[in-house]
Enzyme design. Structure first.
Site, short mmCIF file in Angstrom:
data_model
loop_
_atom_site.label_atom_id
_atom_site.label_comp_id
_atom_site.label_asym_id
_atom_site.label_seq_id
_atom_site.Cartn_x
_atom_site.Cartn_y
_atom_site.Cartn_z
N SER A 21 3.89 -4.27 9.96
CA SER A 21 3.23 -3.28 9.12
C SER A 21 2.05 -2.70 9.88
CB SER A 21 2.75 -3.91 7.81
OG SER A 21 1.69 -4.82 8.06
N LYS A 22 1.76 -1.43 9.61
CA LYS A 22 0.64 -0.75 10.26
C LYS A 22 -0.69 -1.37 9.83
CE LYS A 22 2.17 3.30 8.93
NZ LYS A 22 2.27 4.77 8.72
N ARG A 23 -0.70 -1.97 8.67
CA ARG A 23 -1.95 -2.58 8.17
C ARG A 23 -2.32 -3.81 8.98
NH1 ARG A 23 -2.82 -6.45 4.35
NH2 ARG A 23 -0.61 -6.47 3.80
#
Length: 506
Positions: free
Chosen positions: A256-258
């Protein structure tokens, strides 16, 4: 299953809701491979119906990143094609007739439940640990007048798909084989703002654009029954589905980009990875290496080689962990496979951005860059490693900084070493080759011979001790490109000037 002989039409359909995800390139790569393998077409469609999360610059980043990777589209934004427009926000009139047809047939219905009412419903289902989850069909069969008499009413309805009791839950997947998913609830297909949801728009667009194969991640498995139902209700022929293994982080969770900066597609370019290395790496995430005639495996291959042997049946269902060390290794291999001229051209924009070179380098600077490129190539893992190694070659002698750790590592005999080194190099003329007929030109071989004689043989020093102060003097660092070749590129004047400057500071 072998590849079909007829030309296939495949698409990638990202949403411009932030930094492009590396998974978009991953799916696009397989789309392009199968389209080329069958002589078909690769379509890029922008699914921008999520207006709450829409970001205007996201599409440009995506297009630029796909082009950087060489994943050019045959139809789509900035290219056009016979099935445009290729942005869903420009296709709103396309979806409405299909929604009306579903409403007229009773396959869909309007829902006036407010957001608050839906949130309360979900909370009650969770607290009671009910086996039945999802929308409770309160609005099914009601008119607006009947529904507004009940709590939780909003005058602007959505449209929901009515899932029949006998909905088909299984299908033959090109990668996973016979697959099924849980029964879905009555999904929203048209939002209150008049925009279709993903579920309706993707089916309508894939049909109208003639998409024959849908490649997407395994997280979409649960949506496939509702999509197949829509194809059936609307009288469309369904495409073949290929659900790809997910890209996993070190904990075997979907990246995930998070949590992971490298989940952003733009990160790889910023970090100095070569596009061909990234494509090779992504292919290995879900596809086996090439097996040579002698049975050995070859992990480094071109995209054309990947296309030539691509079959969905060979995709690994489980996928693999996103190993950046493997990517670093591949990137280093690709860097060293480039010619000196090509690598210098790849390095140039990186060096300009870092302020090492001006935007319009002179011919002399470009010539020196080619010489330095050959010197540093074996040490590069990523293009962003280059500025620190290249900068000393383009820094004025009087402005060269000496790193603190390099100065601290100088031994007590550094002054004597520098004195002896300066004296040895002063005996070499500032010419290339053997123009005097006595072999005394300023060449890497002569520089090394002179310094070894003076420092190793006469002073009895070990090479590491002997050449450490010289390395610090010419590069300003403890670690640098090969010393004698560096002195050759810098030239006699700069080399001696830097040696004397460090000696004077001791």
């Amino acid at each position: 299953m072998s590849n079909a002989s007829s030309p296939a039409r495949l698409r990638v359909a990202p949403s411009p809701t932030g930094d492009p995800h590396v998974g978009t390139a991953y799916m696009a790569m397989f789309d392009v491979a199968y389209a080329r393998r069958t002589g078909g077409r690769f379509v890029l469609r922008i699914e921008d119906t999520d207006r709450a999360r829409f970001q205007a610059d996201s599409e440009a980043q995506l297009l630029d990143s796909l082009r950087w990777l060489g994943l050019d589209w045959d139809e789509g934004p900035e290219v056009g094609g016979p099935y445009g427009p290729y942005r869903q926000s420009e296709r709103l009139d396309t979806y409405r007739p299909y929604v009306e047809a579903l409403l007229d047939s009773g396959a869909a219905y309007r829902c006036w439940c407010s957001g608050e009412r839906l949130a309360q419903m979900r909370e009650e289902q969770q607290s009671s640990k009910s086996s039945v989850t999802g929308y409770d069909r309160l609005c099914l069969g009601m008119t607006q007048q009947e529904r507004e008499k009940l709590p939780g009413f909003t005058p602007t309805p959505v449209v929901r798909l009515r899932i029949p009791d006998d909905v088909e839950l299984g299908w033959d997947d090109l990668i996973m084989g016979r697959t099924s998913a849980p029964r879905p609830d009555d999904q929203v297909i048209l939002k209150a703002d008049g925009f279709p949801t993903y579920h309706l728009a993707v089916v309508v667009d894939d049909h109208e654009m003639g998409i024959t194969h849908v490649v997407r991640g395994q997280e979409w498995v649960s949506s496939t029954p509702k999509h197949l139902l829509l194809y059936k209700l609307l009288g469309f022929e369904a495409p073949r589905f290929a659900h790809m293994p997910l890209l996993l982080d070190e904990n075997r969770k979907k990246i995930s980009k998070r949590k992971s900066p490298w989940a952003k597609l733009t990160w790889f370019r910023e970090q100095g990875y070569l596009p061909e290395a990234l494509l090779n790496f992504l292919a290995l995430q879900g596809y086996p290496p090439i097996v040579e005639a002698d049975g050995t495996e070859r992990e480094m291959f071109t995209f054309d080689e990947f296309v030539d042997r691509f079959e969905f049946s060979r995709v690994d269902k489980a996928g693999s962990v996103f190993n950046l060390k493997k990517l670093d290794w591949l990137n280093g291999q690709y860097i060293r496979s480039l010619s000196r001229e090509e690598l210098a051209a790849r390095l140039l924009p990186v060096l300009v951005d870092a302020g090492v070179l001006p935007p319009r380098p002179s011919l002399g600077e470009l010539g020196r860059l080619k010489a330095v490129t050959a010197l540093i190539a074996p040490r590069l893992v990523k293009l962003v490693d280059a500025p620190a190694l290249v900068r000393p070659f383009f820094t004025p002698d009087e402005e060269l900084p000496i790193a603190d750790d390099a100065r601290a590592a100088l031994g007590d005999d550094a002054a004597a070493v520098l004195d002896a080194g300066i004296e040895a190099l002063e005996g070499l003329p500032d010419v290339e080759g053997d123009i005097f007929g006595d072999g005394r030109g300023w060449t890497p071989e002569n520089i090394e011979a002179a310094l070894r004689s003076a420092l190793v043989e006469k002073m009895g020093l070990k090479p590491k001790v002997a050449f450490g102060p010289l390395r610090t003097a010419v590069s300003g660092a403890k670690v640098s490109p090969p010393l004698f070749e560096s002195m050759d590129i810098l030239g006699r004047h700069s080399t001696l000037t830097r040696l004397r400057a460090l000696r004077a500071s001791l």
